[in-house]
Design a protein around this motif. Structure first.
Motif, PDB file in Angstrom:
ATOM      1  N   ARG A  76      -6.450   2.337  16.374  1.00 30.76           N
ATOM      2  CA  ARG A  76      -7.543   3.213  15.938  1.00 30.76           C
ATOM      3  C   ARG A  76      -7.090   4.651  15.778  1.00 30.76           C
ATOM      4  NH1 ARG A  76      -7.931  -0.314  19.667  1.00 30.76           N
ATOM      5  NH2 ARG A  76      -9.429  -2.029  19.470  1.00 30.76           N
ATOM      6  N   MET A  77      -5.827   4.879  15.590  1.00 32.46           N
ATOM      7  CA  MET A  77      -5.241   6.218  15.672  1.00 32.46           C
ATOM      8  C   MET A  77      -5.794   7.180  14.617  1.00 32.46           C
ATOM      9  SD  MET A  77      -1.236   7.279  15.657  1.00 32.46           S
ATOM     10  CE  MET A  77      -0.732   8.991  15.909  1.00 32.46           C
ATOM     11  N   ASN A  78      -6.143   8.373  15.095  1.00 35.48           N
ATOM     12  CA  ASN A  78      -6.552   9.454  14.205  1.00 35.48           C
ATOM     13  C   ASN A  78      -5.298  10.161  13.689  1.00 35.48           C
ATOM     14  OD1 ASN A  78      -9.388   9.090  14.634  1.00 35.48           O
ATOM     15  ND2 ASN A  78      -9.177  10.132  16.609  1.00 35.48           N
ATOM     16  N   LYS A  79      -4.731   9.658  12.647  1.00 39.36           N
ATOM     17  CA  LYS A  79      -3.445  10.181  12.170  1.00 39.36           C
ATOM     18  C   LYS A  79      -3.586  11.508  11.428  1.00 39.36           C
ATOM     19  CE  LYS A  79      -0.881   5.852  11.840  1.00 39.36           C
ATOM     20  NZ  LYS A  79       0.003   5.022  10.998  1.00 39.36           N
ATOM     21  N   LYS A  80      -4.745  11.748  10.854  1.00 38.35           N
ATOM     22  CA  LYS A  80      -4.951  12.969  10.075  1.00 38.35           C
ATOM     23  C   LYS A  80      -6.048  13.783  10.740  1.00 38.35           C
ATOM     24  CE  LYS A  80      -5.938  14.487   5.336  1.00 38.35           C
ATOM     25  NZ  LYS A  80      -6.271  14.027   3.956  1.00 38.35           N
ATOM     26  N   VAL A  81      -5.694  14.970  11.243  1.00 35.98           N
ATOM     27  CA  VAL A  81      -6.627  15.805  11.993  1.00 35.98           C
ATOM     28  C   VAL A  81      -6.624  17.213  11.409  1.00 35.98           C
ATOM     29  CG1 VAL A  81      -7.173  16.772  14.260  1.00 35.98           C
ATOM     30  CG2 VAL A  81      -6.217  14.468  14.095  1.00 35.98           C
ATOM     31  N   LYS A  82      -7.804  17.786  11.250  1.00 32.35           N
ATOM     32  CA  LYS A  82      -7.909  19.161  10.770  1.00 32.35           C
ATOM     33  C   LYS A  82      -8.273  20.092  11.925  1.00 32.35           C
ATOM     34  CE  LYS A  82      -9.063  18.271   5.939  1.00 32.35           C
ATOM     35  NZ  LYS A  82     -10.023  18.518   4.830  1.00 32.35           N
ATOM     36  N   ILE A  83      -7.572  21.215  11.989  1.00 39.26           N
ATOM     37  CA  ILE A  83      -7.880  22.245  12.977  1.00 39.26           C
ATOM     38  C   ILE A  83      -8.182  23.547  12.243  1.00 39.26           C
ATOM     39  CG2 ILE A  83      -6.498  21.192  14.806  1.00 39.26           C
ATOM     40  CD1 ILE A  83      -4.326  23.275  14.234  1.00 39.26           C
ATOM     41  N   THR A  84      -8.934  24.402  12.921  1.00 37.55           N
ATOM     42  CA  THR A  84      -9.289  25.698  12.335  1.00 37.55           C
ATOM     43  C   THR A  84      -8.682  26.811  13.172  1.00 37.55           C
ATOM     44  OG1 THR A  84     -11.378  24.826  11.488  1.00 37.55           O
ATOM     45  CG2 THR A  84     -11.181  27.214  11.682  1.00 37.55           C
ATOM     46  N   ILE A  85      -7.925  27.695  12.530  1.00 37.79           N
ATOM     47  CA  ILE A  85      -7.344  28.871  13.194  1.00 37.79           C
ATOM     48  C   ILE A  85      -8.194  30.074  12.818  1.00 37.79           C
ATOM     49  CG2 ILE A  85      -5.241  30.179  13.646  1.00 37.79           C
ATOM     50  CD1 ILE A  85      -4.893  27.184  14.028  1.00 37.79           C
ATOM     51  N   LYS A  86      -8.659  30.815  13.810  1.00 39.81           N
ATOM     52  CA  LYS A  86      -9.472  31.997  13.542  1.00 39.81           C
ATOM     53  C   LYS A  86      -8.759  33.253  14.033  1.00 39.81           C
ATOM     54  CE  LYS A  86     -14.042  34.051  14.022  1.00 39.81           C
ATOM     55  NZ  LYS A  86     -15.437  33.883  14.528  1.00 39.81           N
ATOM     56  N   ASN A  87      -8.754  34.276  13.208  1.00 40.23           N
ATOM     57  CA  ASN A  87      -8.204  35.582  13.562  1.00 40.23           C
ATOM     58  C   ASN A  87      -9.366  36.535  13.800  1.00 40.23           C
ATOM     59  OD1 ASN A  87      -6.891  38.023  13.806  1.00 40.23           O
ATOM     60  ND2 ASN A  87      -6.397  38.190  11.621  1.00 40.23           N
ATOM     61  N   SER A  88      -9.639  36.831  15.057  1.00 39.34           N
ATOM     62  CA  SER A  88     -10.733  37.741  15.411  1.00 39.34           C
ATOM     63  C   SER A  88     -10.265  39.173  15.552  1.00 39.34           C
ATOM     64  CB  SER A  88     -11.383  37.295  16.729  1.00 39.34           C
ATOM     65  OG  SER A  88     -11.902  35.997  16.614  1.00 39.34           O
ATOM     66  N   GLY A  89      -9.000  39.440  15.218  1.00 36.20           N
ATOM     67  CA  GLY A  89      -8.457  40.785  15.333  1.00 36.20           C
ATOM     68  C   GLY A  89      -8.899  41.707  14.209  1.00 36.20           C
TER      69      GLY A  89
END
Length: 874
Positions: free
Chosen positions: A603-616
């Motif tokens: 059942r592997m989640n091979k494709k994962v999306k992450i979000t990078i946020k720059n609060s600077g």
């Protein structure tokens, strides 16, 4: 058993709801006749009580909940959870579970100052440079109460009023005692407004959060602390919610009352240094915790102290999707006595059953060996054969696969040894229960090797004990604590979330009990994280929801290595790492989500999306990297129960990033796609749990890297053994005496349930892993037709269960026993149990494999208990 007319009336009634009944966690006791009820959204207390009365249920209300939308009741008639689940408007039903006051290791105090645990987390810098103290933040402590008269909780400028009582202008501003001194989990609670602590656990927890012993004047305000210390957030204010008496247990219905009162009192953070045993996230406390966090609170919960039981043991109360499950890291320096052998001094920990520093005279040691010449665990009396251990200290290995410290201590007492030193595995100073009155000491792993090597050179050398306790740097200091529980949970979710200092922590204790104590446990790590929440809120001039703060802590935690090697510790042990509060406050970057659950090979989640946020305030360029962690192997040699100490392997997943770098403008975000492949190494047939960390590193000067952990399992999780069948379980058993002592049931021709002298009869099993549905099924022996599931006191042997521990604290097997008097239900929704007629029946104990459809027998692990003949009044 008599089936009353009242029950018959209910059976005939037409009910419109189909609530779900949840079983109690494996190995945990419940309150007789007690249930927690969650209503459907449209229902309320009045509707529920009217329904109970109209269906002739005799009940007493224990608690009513607002945010949870439900109640806790005691049923006085012959109704059980299945009956209640069928009432209109009922969504979920849980038996009320009993929680014990968490077992922690207590250390001796010293006059030497230990290295502050704040240096491990950046809190010292936040105190000294940024002047953060948690001022203006309210922390609710749900525990044994707080000794609010302790001088370490004095409020600035308001000492006089606060030493008379807690309340306005004091450090402890809110509070309630839900139970009274004499409550033990079984007796009737007697509540009042005074949450004074008579046990000690809650006061120690509160001191870690916000005690301040730096300015105590000895004599005027009480005894001076053994070492100067200050809590994580020394100016928070507290709510003290006492849910335990002076000893014993409490019900989770009372814990839930405290959680809701803390919310209504305006607490910003709740600390729950309690829980125990593995489970799914559907426990009612976890459900309520997520509801509170969604309304703006933060919740820190103990990850559990069952590290010596292997994987799948992370504690239940922190399993909510939004709450923080906290693991423990050992303090780099501990306050310990020492011993000397062959001219070398080593620290040791005292077994709690001995209760004092060991003061034996100098005497030789005697290692106990297995037949192959390896150091023995000391569990088998036969290993002492031919050895004279009188006036000698025996050396054994602290492996807990066969027995725990109480068992090996009892064997040594029987052999007439003078004392025992137990070599910790894999490292550090372990917590020992021990045998009453017998001198037992936990020693470091390397120290055990040194002792053995020196003894082989000269067996006549003697071991001498120092009665002086001092601050000593210890093996494993700064690393995850050996006692801290491993994940994952039953849904292969990444738990625990992060770690904090919890091993050998000096803090406050009730003045009636010595004022100060050094304790170890995830109970100590959890308040560290609660206090860290307060510093974060003060620094941000805001009170974000708990899951938002958890993400900041997880993104910036310090990732730990395995001791003695270069591999990173599994995320199933350390979560995201040791909390670094300084980095969490200063970072301007974040990654969402804060963990990645890859599940298993099928059942592997091979494709994962992450979000990078720059609060600077400026654009930032991030580069991406992957840090693999060690894999944990718990099933070798076809064992059906996980190893007490998982084997470590270098099985690494591979991660490909959709782009190696990304430039993100100030205040903006970017999405990155991660492509995972499971480890090429590692045997899928032994189901290694692998993990690692995905890191985003800012390229600007002083940029703080952020990361998220991922976890996965190689192989098909639906093939993992559920039930332990190596030690004779499942089995027919009965309980002897008032103390539950499970013993195999003697072979008899007929179980006469009409005879009151017939012993209590149970079907007992031991689970080595979670199961989404544990059932005990009954068939006619004559034609093998299904007649129902075992039922007793209105409960049926159907539903999800966590795994059992290896053993209880007294050394006995930790098992789950289901009592039986001949009743069954035909399905999970049957209202009234049926009493079987006299006859011979076959019993099957069956556990559904993880992540499978509920198809019997296809997706079940089945153990046939053969036949039993019963005599009933039906």
């Amino acid at each position: 058993m008599k089936i009353t007319a009242i029950l018959s009336v209910i059976a005939a009634a037409t009910l419109v709801s189909a609530g779900k009944v949840h079983p109690i966690n494996a190995g945990r006791e419940h309150v007789s006749g007690g249930y927690i009820i969650e209503y459907e959204d449209h229902a309320n207390h009045r509707d529920f009580q009217n329904s109970l009365r109209s269906h002739k249920v005799d009940f007493k209300v224990r608690s009513e909940y607002g945010i949870f939308n439900g109640a806790a009741i005691t049923v006085n008639s012959e109704h059980g959870g299945n009956d209640l689940a069928k009432l209109p408007g009922v969504k979920n039903v849980w038996p009320i579970a009993r929680y014990s006051i968490p077992k922690v290791k207590q250390h001796k105090k010293t006059d030497k100052e230990p290295l502050s645990d704040h240096k491990m987390t950046g809190v010292d810098v936040l105190h000294d440079k940024y002047k953060l103290t948690g001022k203006g933040i309210k922390v609710g402590v749900i525990d044994t109460g707080i000794d609010y008269l302790h001088p370490a909780f004095a409020a600035k400028g308001a000492d006089k009023g606060c030493f008379a009582r807690y309340g306005k202008n004091c450090r402890v501003t809110h509070g309630w005692d839900f139970v009274g001194d004499h409550y033990d989990g079984k007796s009737t609670p007697k509540s009042d407004s005074d949450p004074m602590d008579c046990f000690g656990h809650g006061t120690h927890v509160a001191g870690i959060i916000g005690g301040n012993a730096l300015h105590i004047v000895p004599g005027k305000q009480g005894p001076a602390p053994p070492a100067a210390f200050v809590g994580v957030a020394p100016e928070v204010t507290f709510g003290a919610y006492r849910v335990f008496g002076c000893d014993g247990e409490t019900g989770n219905d009372i814990i839930m009352q405290a959680m809701e009162l803390a919310f209504n009192d305006g607490m910003d953070v709740i600390n729950m240094s309690l829980g125990g045993g593995s489970a799914y996230k559907t426990a009612p406390e976890a459900v309520l915790g997520d509801k509170l966090i969604a309304r703006g609170m933060a919740l820190a919960s103990a990850g559990g102290n069952d590290g010596s039981d292997g994987v799948w043991m992370v504690s239940d109360t922190g399993l909510g999707d939004l709450s923080s499950s906290v693991a423990s890291f050992d303090n780099a320096f501990q306050l310990l006595p020492s011993y000397t052998f062959a001219g070398v001094k080593h620290p040791y920990g005292i077994a709690s059953a001995y209760k004092k520093v060991i003061d034996l005279p100098a005497m030789p040691i005697q290692p106990i060996f297995e037949a192959d010449g390896s150091l023995s665990d000391g569990c088998d009396p036969a290993r002492y054969a031919g050895l004279d251990v009188t006036k000698k200290i025996v050396l054994v290995l602290g492996d807990v696969t066969r027995c725990k410290s109480g068992g090996r201590g009892t064997v040594a007492v029987g052999a007439k040894a003078a004392g025992m030193v137990v070599q910790t595995t894999p490292f550090g100073i372990a917590s020992l229960g021990g045998a009453p009155g017998f001198p037992m000491a936990s020693i470091e792993n390397k120290a055990g090797n040194d002792l053995l090597a020196a003894w082989k050179k000269d067996s006549k050398q003697t071991l001498t004990w120092s009665t002086k306790v001092e601050s000593i740097q210890v093996e494993g200091g700064g690393f995850p604590s050996g006692f801290s529980s491993y994940g994952l949970d039953g849904d292969l979710r990444s738990k625990p979330d992060l770690g904090a200092p919890g091993g050998a922590i000096l803090s406050t204790y009730p003045t009636a009990k010595g004022s100060y104590a050094v304790l170890s446990g995830t109970s100590m790590a959890t308040p560290y994280v609660a206090g860290a929440h307060a510093l974060y809120m003060q620094a941000k001039h805001a009170k974000p929801h708990g899951d938002v703060i958890r993400k900041a802590f997880k993104n910036t935690a310090t990732i730990s290595k395995d001791i003695g090697v270069s591999t990173l510790t599994s995320a199933a042990k350390q979560g995201s790492g040791l909390v670094n509060v300084l980095n969490a406050v200063l970072t301007t970057s974040s990654i969402t989500p804060d963990h990645i659950d890859l599940l298993d090979s099928v059942r592997m989640n091979k494709k994962v999306k992450i979000t990078i946020k720059n609060s600077g305030k400026k654009s930032e360029t991030y580069s991406f990297s992957h840090l693999p962690a060690s894999a944990l192997v718990s099933y070798t040699g076809n064992n059906t129960y996980p190893l007490a100490t998982p084997q470590i392997e270098a099985d690494s997943a591979s991660v490909v990033f959709s782009q190696k770098k990304v430039k993100i403008p100030a205040g903006k975000s970017a999405k990155i796609t991660l492509h995972f492949e499971e480890p090429k190494k590692g045997n899928a047939k032994v189901w290694p749990i692998y993990s690692g960390f995905v890191v985003a590193t800012p390229t600007s000067k002083n940029g703080i890297p952020v990361h998220v952990p991922y976890t996965g399992l190689k192989g098909d999780v639906s093939k993992i053994p559920i039930m332990d069948v190596e030690d004779g379980w499942p089995a027919f058993t009965h309980t002897e005496g008032e103390v539950s002592k499970i013993t195999p049931y003697p072979k008899v021709k007929v179980l006469d349930f009409t005879n009151p002298k017939t012993p209590s009869f149970e079907v007992t099993a031991k689970l080595g892993s979670h199961t989404p549905n544990y059932t005990i099924r009954v068939y006619k022996a004559s034609d093998k037709s299904f007649v129902g599931y075992l039922a007793s006191d209105g409960e049926a042997a159907i539903g999800p269960r966590g795994r059992n521990k290896l053993a209880n604290t007294d050394g006995s097997e930790n098992v789950w026993s289901f009592p039986w008097v001949g009743q069954v239900v035909s399905s999970a929704t049957q209202v009234v149990p049926t009493l079987l007629p006299s006859g011979t029946y076959r019993i099957e104990v069956a556990s559904q494999y993880k992540f499978t459809k509920d198809e019997y027998p296809k997706n079940y692990e089945i153990f046939d208990l053969k036949t039993v003949t019963i005599k009933t009044a039906a």
